[in-house]
Write an enzyme that holds these catalytic residues in place. Structure first.
Site, mmCIF file in Angstrom:
data_model
loop_
_atom_site.group_PDB
_atom_site.id
_atom_site.type_symbol
_atom_site.label_atom_id
_atom_site.label_comp_id
_atom_site.label_asym_id
_atom_site.label_seq_id
_atom_site.Cartn_x
_atom_site.Cartn_y
_atom_site.Cartn_z
ATOM 1 N N SER A 247 1.699 1.225 -0.328
ATOM 2 C CA SER A 247 1.281 0.484 -1.378
ATOM 3 C C SER A 247 1.302 1.553 -2.575
ATOM 4 C CB SER A 247 -0.072 -0.611 -1.303
ATOM 5 O OG SER A 247 -0.847 -0.598 -2.447
ATOM 6 N N SER B 146 -6.205 -4.607 -13.112
ATOM 7 C CA SER B 146 -5.003 -5.253 -13.708
ATOM 8 C C SER B 146 -5.739 -6.547 -11.776
ATOM 9 C CB SER B 146 -4.259 -5.221 -13.075
ATOM 10 O OG SER B 146 -2.821 -5.738 -12.166
HETATM 11 P P1 NG1 Z 1 1.693 -1.804 -5.017
HETATM 12 O O1 NG1 Z 1 0.797 -2.148 -4.383
HETATM 13 O O2 NG1 Z 1 2.371 -0.541 -4.450
HETATM 14 O O3 NG1 Z 1 2.550 -2.824 -3.661
HETATM 15 C C1 NG1 Z 1 1.610 -3.694 -6.844
HETATM 16 C C2 NG1 Z 1 2.482 -4.805 -7.077
HETATM 17 C C3 NG1 Z 1 3.657 -4.248 -7.402
HETATM 18 C C4 NG1 Z 1 3.332 -4.364 -8.937
HETATM 19 C C5 NG1 Z 1 2.239 -2.852 -8.908
HETATM 20 C C6 NG1 Z 1 0.868 -2.817 -10.239
HETATM 21 C C7 NG1 Z 1 3.718 -5.795 -5.067
HETATM 22 C C8 NG1 Z 1 3.827 -7.088 -3.016
HETATM 23 N N1 NG1 Z 1 3.098 -5.158 -5.480
HETATM 24 O O4 NG1 Z 1 1.796 -2.876 -5.750
HETATM 25 O O5 NG1 Z 1 4.283 -5.425 -7.569
HETATM 26 O O6 NG1 Z 1 3.214 -5.186 -9.538
HETATM 27 O O7 NG1 Z 1 1.463 -3.627 -7.977
HETATM 28 O O8 NG1 Z 1 0.346 -3.773 -10.388
HETATM 29 O O9 NG1 Z 1 3.350 -7.293 -5.966
HETATM 30 ZN ZN ZN Z 2 -2.109 -7.201 -13.844
#
Ligand code: NG1
Ligand code: ZN
Length: 539
Positions: free
Chosen positions: A499, A64
């Protein structure tokens, strides 16, 4: 199961010993060179899941919005949804099993999940444009083949396109045809029908600049361009011919740095948008006449879409309920506007679209968006049936037209997953129909200044949270420290969480000015660093 064959093939995709990975918010994600064994094993697991559900399962190879050097993999469940939680655990066990234990762990999963091994399996595979993706998707195929699963490799597709294929195949074509052609036709037909009533044909409404993050979105928008060219002309930037994937461009960069992407010529008041690396996120933006950058994020997208849908519902006079689902990252102004001005119920879930998706299913019409621009609108089966029936039966012209528009919106949203292409077409249609400029859309409410930071700690799992991640439970004292800091600022709010996709703790802060939001975010980062085992440089 031919355990000897599995052992033999697995040796061609050996697991680096000691490496532990977790099936997180978006599957497995890490440096591409650590993922070969994971890919092979996810091929195996997809076959078991397919046998168990007696359905087609998807496997998408992508990381992504993460850097080009990373890669990742996630499984797509039968209705285009994220993998069920119990299978996420199976995925983690299988990925982490040491080489010699792997066949036994695979057998255990098959027994635990009561998989009928005689059942046929069918897997569809897709990948993004990363240089490592082709080889890694080949390893997925190796895993599928050794368990004698059938497969179709869609090659280069966006993540939402793969979700769409899975959904189509499991609903025997009712949702659409499981080909790229089918996807473009379904979306473009709905878009053209939705916008055909408008008289407005000024060029400024019809042309849109798209920053493709140097990713798959560029290829797919090029393929789709001619299907919608009568209603929308897209001008592509960061199309992957020069720049690096997600580097200084794309939705994640624009959102987290609150800056225009590099490589895009922006003139004042021109409507622009940015996709992420696998085209499941979109944010809009523009420069005003003074050259100031304005970001229109997922929250404002949800607001635009839900107000449009609410108006259509009022028009047709049916008591279908609508709800908006956000996460703690939603800007405080957006929540206030939705609840107090638009009078729509708003719910907050944990981060990660699977949580939002789940909650959104509770409504006739569930609008969900993460602030970062990942989201969609779900229509319940009952609501869809009702709307389709109304378009046939209603006699009143105005009500019928409104029902028809809702029907087009249903067809236009990729209900299997958040989809930047779908979202873009819906947004463009609404702006055209409502004759709104990007400035007018932006002016619905003023975002509270905010800041997101990352803190490195030795073990991010020491932080646990509750209340949809808005309160810290452990380590002790951290929530109290955050409370004390938040009290020092006006209109302020802050929270922290580990995260699910990176080895960091994320910090979010909001306040009455950018300076204050920045200083609150820094102070909270320091508290995390001190109380949760920070490593490296002090924030
Ligand atoms: P994490 O890394 O858990 O914060 C990020 C995004 C999520 C989601 C995931 C999957 C933020 C703050 N966090 O997750 O919203 O999109 O990646 O791609 O944007
Ligand atoms: Zn994506």
């Amino acid at each position: 199961m031919d355990l000897d064959a599995i052992t033999e093939y697995s040796a061609l995709h050996p697991k680096p010993s000691g490496l532990i990975l977790q099936y997180g918010t978006a599957g497995f994600r890490t440096k591409a060179e650590h993922l070969d064994h994971v890919m092979f094993r996810m091929g195996l697991l997809a076959v078991l899941r397919s046998k168990q559900t007696k359905s087609t399962i998807g496997v998408m190879v992508t990381a992504s919005h993460n850097p080009e050097e990373d890669n990742g993999v996630k499984l797509v469940d039968p209705l285009g949804e994220m993998l069920a939680p119990s299978w996420e655990e199976h995925a983690t066990c299988l990925a982490n099993a040491e080489e010699q234990d792997m066949p036994r762990v695979l057998m255990d999963i098959s027994v635990k999940a009561a998989v009928n091994l005689q059942q046929d399996a069918f897997i569809v595979i897709g990948r993004d444009t990363r240089s490592t993706s082709e080889k890694l998707s080949q390893s997925v195929i190796d895993g599928v083949t050794v368990l004698e699963g059938q497969f179709h490799d869609y090659g280069l597709v966006t993540t939402p396109q793969l979700h769409y294929m899975v959904y189509c195949r499991n609903t025997s074509g009712q949702y659409g045809e499981a080909t790229l052609e089918g996807y473009y036709q379904k979306l473009s037909k709905a878009f053209m029908e939705l916008t055909k009533q408008t008289l407005c044909s000024e060029d400024e409404y019809r042309s849109l600049k798209v920053d493709c993050a140097n990713g798959i979105g560029a290829l797919k928008l090029k393929e789709m361009e001619h299907y919608v060219s009568q209603g929308l002309s897209v001008q592509l930037f960061n199309d992957g011919t020069k720049g690096k994937l997600n580097h200084l461009c794309g939705a994640d960069f624009v959102k987290s740095h609150q800056k225009p992407p590099q490589g895009m010529e922006m003139k004042s008041n021109e409507r622009c948008c940015s996709f992420d690396g696998d085209a499941d996120r979109i944010v809009y933006h523009y420069l005003d006449v003074d050259g100031h950058f304005h970001l229109i994020d997922g929250d404002k997208i949800a607001t635009l879409i839900s107000s449009f849908l609410k108006e259509l519902l009022l028009e047709i006079g049916e008591s279908l309920n609508i709800g908006v689902v956000q996460t703690a990252y939603a800007n405080g102004s957006s929540t206030r506007y939705l609840e107090e001005v638009m009078k729509v119920p708003v719910y907050c879930t944990k981060t990660g679209v699977k949580h939002l998706h789940h909650k959104a299913q509770e409504f006739d019409i569930g609008v969900y968006f993460e602030a970062n621009g990942h989201g969609t609108v779900l229509f319940s089966k009952a609501a869809e049936t009702k709307i389709r029936q109304l378009t046939k039966e209603l006699e009143d012209e105005k009500r019928k037209a409104a029902a028809k528009m809702l029907e087009n919106v249903i067809d236009l949203f990729n209900q299997a997953a958040g989809d930047a292409i779908s979202d873009m077409l819906v947004i463009e249609a609404i702006l055209t129909l409502k004759d709104l400029t990007i400035q007018q859309w932006d002016a619905l409410y003023m975002d509270l200044p905010n800041r997101q930071l990352k803190v490195k700690v030795a073990d991010r799992q020491v932080i646990s949270t509750t209340d949809a991640e808005r309160q810290v439970v452990t380590p002790p004292g951290l929530q109290e420290a955050i409370n004390d800091l938040v009290k020092k600022y006006k209109l302020s709010r802050a929270f922290v969480r580990p995260s699910g996709t990176e080895d960091v703790v994320r910090v979010y802060a909001e306040a009455d000015s950018q300076e204050n939001a920045d200083s609150l975010a820094r102070a909270v980062s320091l508290a995390v660093f001190q109380l949760a085992g920070g490593v490296g440089e002090t924030p």
